[in-house]
Design an enzyme around this catalytic site. Structure first.
Site, short mmCIF file in Angstrom:
data_model
loop_
_atom_site.label_atom_id
_atom_site.label_comp_id
_atom_site.label_asym_id
_atom_site.label_seq_id
_atom_site.Cartn_x
_atom_site.Cartn_y
_atom_site.Cartn_z
N GLU A 43 0.83 -1.21 0.00
CA GLU A 43 0.00 0.00 0.00
C GLU A 43 0.86 1.26 0.00
O GLU A 43 0.52 2.25 -0.65
CB GLU A 43 -0.94 0.00 1.20
CG GLU A 43 -2.05 -1.04 1.13
CD GLU A 43 -2.98 -0.83 -0.07
OE1 GLU A 43 -3.03 0.29 -0.61
OE2 GLU A 43 -3.66 -1.81 -0.46
N TYR A 80 -6.54 6.04 4.69
CA TYR A 80 -6.67 5.01 3.65
C TYR A 80 -5.80 3.79 3.96
O TYR A 80 -6.27 2.65 3.92
CB TYR A 80 -6.29 5.56 2.27
CG TYR A 80 -6.09 4.45 1.28
CD1 TYR A 80 -7.20 3.79 0.73
CD2 TYR A 80 -4.82 3.98 0.95
CE1 TYR A 80 -7.03 2.71 -0.14
CE2 TYR A 80 -4.65 2.92 0.08
CZ TYR A 80 -5.75 2.28 -0.45
OH TYR A 80 -5.58 1.21 -1.30
N ASP A 87 -9.63 5.74 -1.35
CA ASP A 87 -8.62 6.50 -2.09
C ASP A 87 -9.30 7.15 -3.30
O ASP A 87 -10.53 7.17 -3.41
CB ASP A 87 -7.45 5.60 -2.51
CG ASP A 87 -7.88 4.51 -3.49
OD1 ASP A 87 -9.08 4.39 -3.80
OD2 ASP A 87 -6.99 3.78 -3.97
#
Length: 369
Positions: A40, A123, A141
């Site tokens: 991520e 997020y 996102d």
């Protein structure tokens, strides 16, 4: 169909589509929270295809939190080299060290604790908690906001924090019980592969039937987003200083300061030039870089213009004019300075921003021909 039925349709059809169409990505082969965390962070402002080889190399070299925690920062940055936004790597290592010290090497599964780690925003926290621990936390996102804006025909400006907060509440309400991991990834996948920014593939969308944006013919107008300010253009002159004598075949480089932009990375010496006319004139640019290095006790003579380069940041664009240069006298660089003579043999031992890696790679290749 009422709102509740509409939401149920969305979640059901999206999951059904994802189970058939999901891409086989390396970080999806594991529910290891560390691997999900790394992926991520890498995926922030970076394309999936670009990230895949970096992710594989990174977790091969640093397979666990403990391996990353004890690694020298220079080695971590070397494995990040080319991805850009290097503060991501530094923040990741700093946060990993905190997890090792404070949580015994186990990524916490509480939202407050995860969110307190350096470099983890709403997020990323939602992605870790939902994908690794299957907790019903939203992971909102740009892709997700685009999908939700179109499907529900929402006209709120997605650049506003209040809109993001509202989207998080909406997204959380869509997560089917026990399906948080797959649902959040499905939502991301739809935005990345089908509900794309400029040309959404509505005919292949699993939820097109009830998409209000499509029904109203507004799928290309949404989402509403205030345009960001264009990045500031900065003119710079760099010197490619060739060594002589014992430094023959080497180039003078320097290390950037401990903090700030591209901290501690290596580069060609360069200086900002305020006036465009001076920047475009080789003689004026040469004097600028000569004066700047003279203040640090390094005397060079810059002559011909040998190329141009550009380095793009989120908020800045460096336009760089590269001048060939030679050092006066022996070209000796004191050890106490941040400057070094580097040749093709030592080159890979240092961490470079992409623009300088490319320039120096091309230079050393030419010199070896």
């Amino acid at each position: 169909m009422n709102q509740i039925e509409n939401k149920l349709y969305f979640s059901t059809e999206l999951l059904r589509w994802y189970q058939k169409e999901r891409r086989d990505l390396p970080w999806r082969r594991s529910r290891d929270p560390y691997h999900i965390w790394v992926s991520e962070i890498m995926l922030q402002q970076t394309r999936v295809d670009t990230v895949i080889p970096y992710f594989n190399r990174f977790v091969d070299r640093f397979p666990t939190l403990e391996h990353l925690a004890i690694a020298p920062e220079e080695e971590v940055l070397k494995h990040w080299e080319g991805l850009g936004y290097y503060s991501r790597a530094r923040n990741l290592q700093s946060a990993v060290r905190e997890v090792v010290e404070q949580y015994g090497g186990q990524v916490p599964n509480q939202k407050k604790k995860v969110s307190s780690l350096k470099g983890i925003g709403p997020y990323t926290a939602g992605a870790i908690l939902s994908i690794a621990y299957n907790q019903p936390e939203p992971a909102v996102d740009g892709n997700v906001m685009r999908v939700l804006s179109r499907y529900f025909c929402l006209e709120d400006d997605i650049a506003r924090p209040s809109t993001r907060a509202g989207m998080e509440i909406l997204a959380q309400g869509l997560i089917p019980e026990g399906e948080a991991a797959d649902f959040n990834q499905a939502l991301m996948e739809l935005g990345a592969m089908v509900c794309t920014p400029k040309s959404p593939s509505c005919p292949s969308c699993p939820v097109m039937k009830l998409c209000l944006g499509r029904i109203e013919g507004r799928e290309k107008e949404l989402p509403v987003k205030t345009k960001a300010k264009p990045p500031k253009l900065v003119l710079r002159v760099a010197a490619l200083v060739e060594g002589t004598g014992v430094n023959a075949g080497k180039v003078l480089v320097r290390q950037r300061p401990e903090t700030g932009l591209l901290a501690r990375m290596w580069e060609l010496p360069h200086v900002e030039v305020q006036d465009k006319a001076s920047w475009e004139l080789t003689s004026s640019g040469g004097k600028s870089i000569e004066s700047a290095l003279a203040e640090e006790g390094i005397r060079i003579h810059a002559n011909e213009h040998i190329g141009d380069a550009q380095h793009v940041f989120t908020h800045l664009v460096w336009n760089i004019k590269v001048l060939a240069a030679v050092a006066e006298g022996e070209g000796y660089v004191e050890e106490r300075t941040s400057y070094k003579w580097v040749g093709p043999v030592e080159f890979e031992n240092y961490v470079w921003p992409n623009v300088f890696r490319k320039l120096l790679t091309e230079y050393f290749v030419r010199e070896m021909i």
